[in-house]
Design a protein around this motif. Structure first.
Motif, mmCIF file in Angstrom:
data_model
loop_
_atom_site.group_PDB
_atom_site.id
_atom_site.type_symbol
_atom_site.label_atom_id
_atom_site.label_comp_id
_atom_site.label_asym_id
_atom_site.label_seq_id
_atom_site.Cartn_x
_atom_site.Cartn_y
_atom_site.Cartn_z
ATOM 1 N N LEU A 289 54.232 21.844 -35.138
ATOM 2 C CA LEU A 289 52.765 21.812 -35.115
ATOM 3 C C LEU A 289 52.220 22.858 -34.140
ATOM 4 C CD1 LEU A 289 50.083 20.476 -35.950
ATOM 5 C CD2 LEU A 289 50.431 18.818 -34.108
ATOM 6 N N GLU A 290 52.885 22.980 -32.998
ATOM 7 C CA GLU A 290 52.437 23.933 -31.970
ATOM 8 C C GLU A 290 52.381 25.356 -32.528
ATOM 9 O OE1 GLU A 290 55.289 24.306 -28.935
ATOM 10 O OE2 GLU A 290 54.080 25.657 -27.717
ATOM 11 N N ILE B 287 49.634 25.789 -35.277
ATOM 12 C CA ILE B 287 48.273 25.925 -34.728
ATOM 13 C C ILE B 287 48.117 27.309 -34.090
ATOM 14 C CG2 ILE B 287 46.733 25.108 -32.899
ATOM 15 C CD1 ILE B 287 47.558 22.266 -33.558
ATOM 16 N N GLU B 288 49.142 27.730 -33.375
ATOM 17 C CA GLU B 288 49.086 29.054 -32.735
ATOM 18 C C GLU B 288 48.896 30.154 -33.791
ATOM 19 O OE1 GLU B 288 52.034 29.761 -29.645
ATOM 20 O OE2 GLU B 288 52.353 31.735 -30.496
ATOM 21 N N LEU C 145 45.421 30.163 -35.172
ATOM 22 C CA LEU C 145 44.441 30.678 -34.203
ATOM 23 C C LEU C 145 44.562 32.184 -33.991
ATOM 24 C CD1 LEU C 145 44.676 27.942 -31.414
ATOM 25 C CD2 LEU C 145 42.564 28.616 -32.564
ATOM 26 N N VAL D 70 42.026 18.173 -34.953
ATOM 27 C CA VAL D 70 43.318 18.867 -34.871
ATOM 28 C C VAL D 70 43.119 20.382 -34.813
ATOM 29 C CG1 VAL D 70 45.575 19.209 -35.966
ATOM 30 C CG2 VAL D 70 44.470 16.976 -36.063
ATOM 31 N N VAL D 71 42.365 20.925 -35.764
ATOM 32 C CA VAL D 71 42.061 22.366 -35.709
ATOM 33 C C VAL D 71 40.547 22.578 -35.772
ATOM 34 C CG1 VAL D 71 44.212 23.306 -36.637
ATOM 35 C CG2 VAL D 71 42.445 22.571 -38.193
ATOM 36 N N ILE E 24 35.791 18.690 -31.174
ATOM 37 C CA ILE E 24 36.699 19.448 -30.299
ATOM 38 C C ILE E 24 38.133 19.068 -30.685
ATOM 39 C CG2 ILE E 24 37.307 20.043 -27.936
ATOM 40 C CD1 ILE E 24 34.413 20.615 -28.605
ATOM 41 N N SER E 25 38.907 20.088 -31.009
ATOM 42 C CA SER E 25 40.230 19.851 -31.584
ATOM 43 C C SER E 25 41.352 20.190 -30.604
ATOM 44 C CB SER E 25 40.390 20.715 -32.834
ATOM 45 O OG SER E 25 40.384 22.081 -32.470
ATOM 46 N N ILE E 26 42.561 19.848 -31.008
ATOM 47 C CA ILE E 26 43.755 20.257 -30.254
ATOM 48 C C ILE E 26 43.783 21.787 -30.164
ATOM 49 C CG2 ILE E 26 46.278 20.285 -30.282
ATOM 50 C CD1 ILE E 26 46.138 17.657 -31.879
ATOM 51 N N ALA E 27 43.365 22.446 -31.237
ATOM 52 C CA ALA E 27 43.364 23.917 -31.248
ATOM 53 C C ALA E 27 42.414 24.475 -30.181
ATOM 54 C CB ALA E 27 42.970 24.427 -32.632
ATOM 55 N N HIS E 28 41.252 23.815 -29.987
ATOM 56 C CA HIS E 28 40.352 24.241 -28.907
ATOM 57 C C HIS E 28 41.078 24.132 -27.557
ATOM 58 C CE1 HIS E 28 37.123 23.394 -31.896
ATOM 59 N NE2 HIS E 28 36.428 24.287 -31.209
ATOM 60 N N TYR F 8 44.186 24.273 -27.026
ATOM 61 C CA TYR F 8 45.218 25.308 -26.980
ATOM 62 C C TYR F 8 44.624 26.645 -26.514
ATOM 63 C CZ TYR F 8 49.534 27.591 -28.458
ATOM 64 O OH TYR F 8 50.714 28.264 -28.481
ATOM 65 N N VAL F 9 43.444 26.969 -27.048
ATOM 66 C CA VAL F 9 42.773 28.218 -26.650
ATOM 67 C C VAL F 9 42.401 28.149 -25.161
ATOM 68 C CG1 VAL F 9 40.674 29.591 -26.959
ATOM 69 C CG2 VAL F 9 41.936 28.781 -28.959
ATOM 70 N N ARG G 273 45.407 28.799 -23.102
ATOM 71 C CA ARG G 273 45.767 30.228 -23.120
ATOM 72 C C ARG G 273 44.906 31.013 -22.121
ATOM 73 N NH1 ARG G 273 47.840 33.591 -27.234
ATOM 74 N NH2 ARG G 273 49.632 32.631 -28.192
ATOM 75 N N LEU H 129 53.698 20.726 -27.739
ATOM 76 C CA LEU H 129 52.344 21.247 -27.531
ATOM 77 C C LEU H 129 51.613 20.538 -26.386
ATOM 78 C CD1 LEU H 129 50.031 23.084 -28.369
ATOM 79 C CD2 LEU H 129 49.412 21.447 -30.129
#
Lengths: 340, 223
Positions: A152-153, A156-157, A160, A203-204, B58-62, B64-65, B68, B106
């Motif tokens: 999943l990591e 998603i990366e 993005l 999630v995204v 607000i997501s997991i992807a947010h 993640y950014v 970063r 993650l």
């Protein structure tokens, strides 16, 4: 009424003797037949034997084909690990980096042992039970399958920061999903359930969903030759319903525990089956009285919804769930109807 | 710097990594990276974390950014800090890892990033870490807290082995156990069941939880 008549009535919004009950008891068949899990998840005959026992013992209105998303990743080369009382889980992904996508070998669904196992299990179940009980085959959505190939990591990366690689990945999983779904339907599945966690804005990002993922899902769904049921995959699905409500071939939605069935129905209008949303993952820890109370409350809330199916949300029902807890759900549906 | 908080928050809420990095780089040219991190990024991350809990968009992807961006600025802060000054800063060690059989990295990586940013000396052991390895490392580096992650129930139950290892070695008072991962959101009662001392709702909240654990620590007292 038979189970298939009951479920068909829910799809058509017609009256039935009682609300249908849907319990994902894929893993539970192994417990009922005392089958070791490495055999259960590779031998279609052993799997079908487990589901026969599920039907005879529990009597839910839908029988499920193998439910194991990591196994679908294993068909692409991911390594999985087996447990005593849980479906196998992802151990090592098939692909470590974007550059490796080009080297992925797409499994031949007519020759590779894993898709063959899934399909043979559905065929055996459909042949034995399909006239009386709907058979739900399970195919991970084309936008979620990359998580089983990459983790999943990494997926998603990629979505993005590397949209080109993400497109390449989806160009593989989209036709693969279509082929599998159509093969399931040809094998006798009544409908195909597709877990889609990546459609959740939890999630995204909504931007990625709208720009990249929804177009892929739409293209995939319109190529499937039969009904699909969208499953939340454990993530919040209700926020995504406005996007999916009018997608082609979608007959129903299974939302997550804790989400509002009333809100979901409002978004879907008076069409599409709604399945939910008892907490399936807690069934091993609750007693019959607690379960019946929750069922009654859910059924009361949905009493005016002719398209409602009482069922559990989340993944497979836990292995150690007492049989009486599962029977309590069906009994709650029967009792509730007689009280009306 | 406060004038830019809304602007940076908007970049995080739209997962616009480049926008956020450009804003931070521009301000760092004037104020330096350390001041930009402390006065702008840190308070905005707290605001973002609050929105992450309550806002369904607000997501997991947010997250993640945001991680970063935090990692990037930490690298630049380190680069602009003289070597002798770096060595002079005392950080509290903390051991982090996914429990035995768990490979969902993650969440753990996000937690590690935000802990480092908050000044912790994070020793990340990676995936599939057995109980003894966690405790050995904590003793070796003098960590008062072990943070352990699990995504699913079948792996979360392995945290019980870590609880037993800590208690069995007589370390109940000297090593606290923070647990986290998706399963603990679905089944909050699991925190107690596996023997966790605390959990966080999301990665950004983790430093505050660890600080509370440290402040309640019988052998350490307030940090």
């Amino acid at each position: 009424m038979t189970s298939i008549e009951r479920v068909l009535a829910a799809i058509q919004g017609k009256p039935a003797d009682r609300p249908p009950v849907s319990l994902p008891l894929s893993l539970y068949g192994a417990r009922l037949t005392n089958c070791p899990l490495p055999a259960y998840y590779t031998d279609a005959t052993a799997y079908a034997r487990g589901q026969r026992s599920v039907r005879e013992t529990i009597g839910a209105d839908i029988l499920f084909g193998p439910l194991c998303l990591p196994l679908e990743g294993a068909a692409f080369g991911s390594q999985i690990r087996y447990y005593d009382k849980q479906p196998p889980n992802l151990h090592r992904p098939a692909v470590a980096a974007a550059e490796d996508i080009a080297r992925l070998v797409v499994p031949d669904i007519d020759a590779h042992p894993i898709p063959l196992f899934f399909n043979d299990a559905v065929r055996l179940m459909a042949t034995e039970h399909g006239r009386e009980v709907p058979i739900a085959a399970i195919a991970t959505s084309p936008i979620d399958l990359p998580a089983m190939i990459l983790t999943l990591e990494k997926w998603i990366e990629m979505l993005l920061f590397n949209p080109q690689a993400a497109e390449a990945m989806l160009a593989i999983t989209l036709p693969y999903f279509v082929s599998r779904a159509n093969a399931f339907l040809k094998a006798g599945a009544t409908f195909v359930v597709t877990p889609i966690a990546l459609i959740s804005p939890r999630v995204v990002t909504s931007q990625i969903i709208k720009k990249t993922l929804l177009p892929v899902l739409r293209r995939a769904f319109e190529q499937v030759s039969g009904p699909l049921v969208v499953h939340s995959g454990g993530a919040a699905l209700v926020p995504a319903l406005p996007w999916l409500a009018n997608f082609p071939n979608v007959a129903g939605f299974a939302i997550s525990a804790g989400e509002s069935l009333t809100q979901a129905r409002k978004i879907l209008n008076n069409k599409s089956v709604l399945i939910g949303n008892l907490e399936g993952q807690r069934l091993d820890r609750e007693n019959v009285a607690q379960i019946k109370k929750k069922c009654a409350s859910t059924l009361r809330e949905q009493q005016n919804d002719p398209h409602f199916i009482l069922g559990t949300a989340g993944g497979d029902v836990p292995y150690d769930t007492p049989i009486e807890n599962l029977l309590a759900i069906r009994e709650a549906a029967e009792t509730y109807t007689t009280q009306l | 710097m406060e004038n830019h908080q809304d602007e940076l928050l908007q970049f995080l809420l739209t997962a616009d990594q480049n926008g956020a990095k450009n804003l931070l780089a521009g301000l760092a040219r004037i104020h330096g990276y350390k001041k930009t991190m402390v006065s702008l990024l840190e308070p905005v991350l707290i605001m973002f974390g609050d929105r992450w809990v309550h806002d369904t968009d607000i997501s997991i992807a947010h997250g993640y950014v945001a991680a970063r961006i935090a990692e990037d600025i930490m690298i630049k802060v380190t680069a602009e800090t003289p070597q002798n000054a770096r060595q002079a800063v005392a950080k509290t060690p903390l051991v982090l890892g996914n429990i035995e059989d768990d490979y969902h990295a993650l969440g753990r990586k996000l937690v590690g990033t935000f802990l480092r940013m908050a000044g912790w000396d994070v020793h990340d052991l990676g995936n599939d870490v057995v109980a003894g390895e966690f405790v050995d490392k904590a003793l070796a580096v003098g960590a008062p807290i072990i943070g352990v992650s699990a995504m699913m129930h079948n792996t979360a139950v392995n945290i019980k082995k870590l609880r037993s290892e800590i208690d069995g070695r007589g370390l109940t008072d000297s090593i606290k156990l923070a647990v986290g991962g998706a399963i603990f959101k679905i089944r909050p009662e699991l925190v107690e069941e596996v023997g966790g001392d605390a959990t966080a709702t999301n990665a950004i909240e983790a430093p505050e939880i660890m600080k509370s654990l440290l402040n309640d620590h019988p052998l350490r007292g307030a940090q």
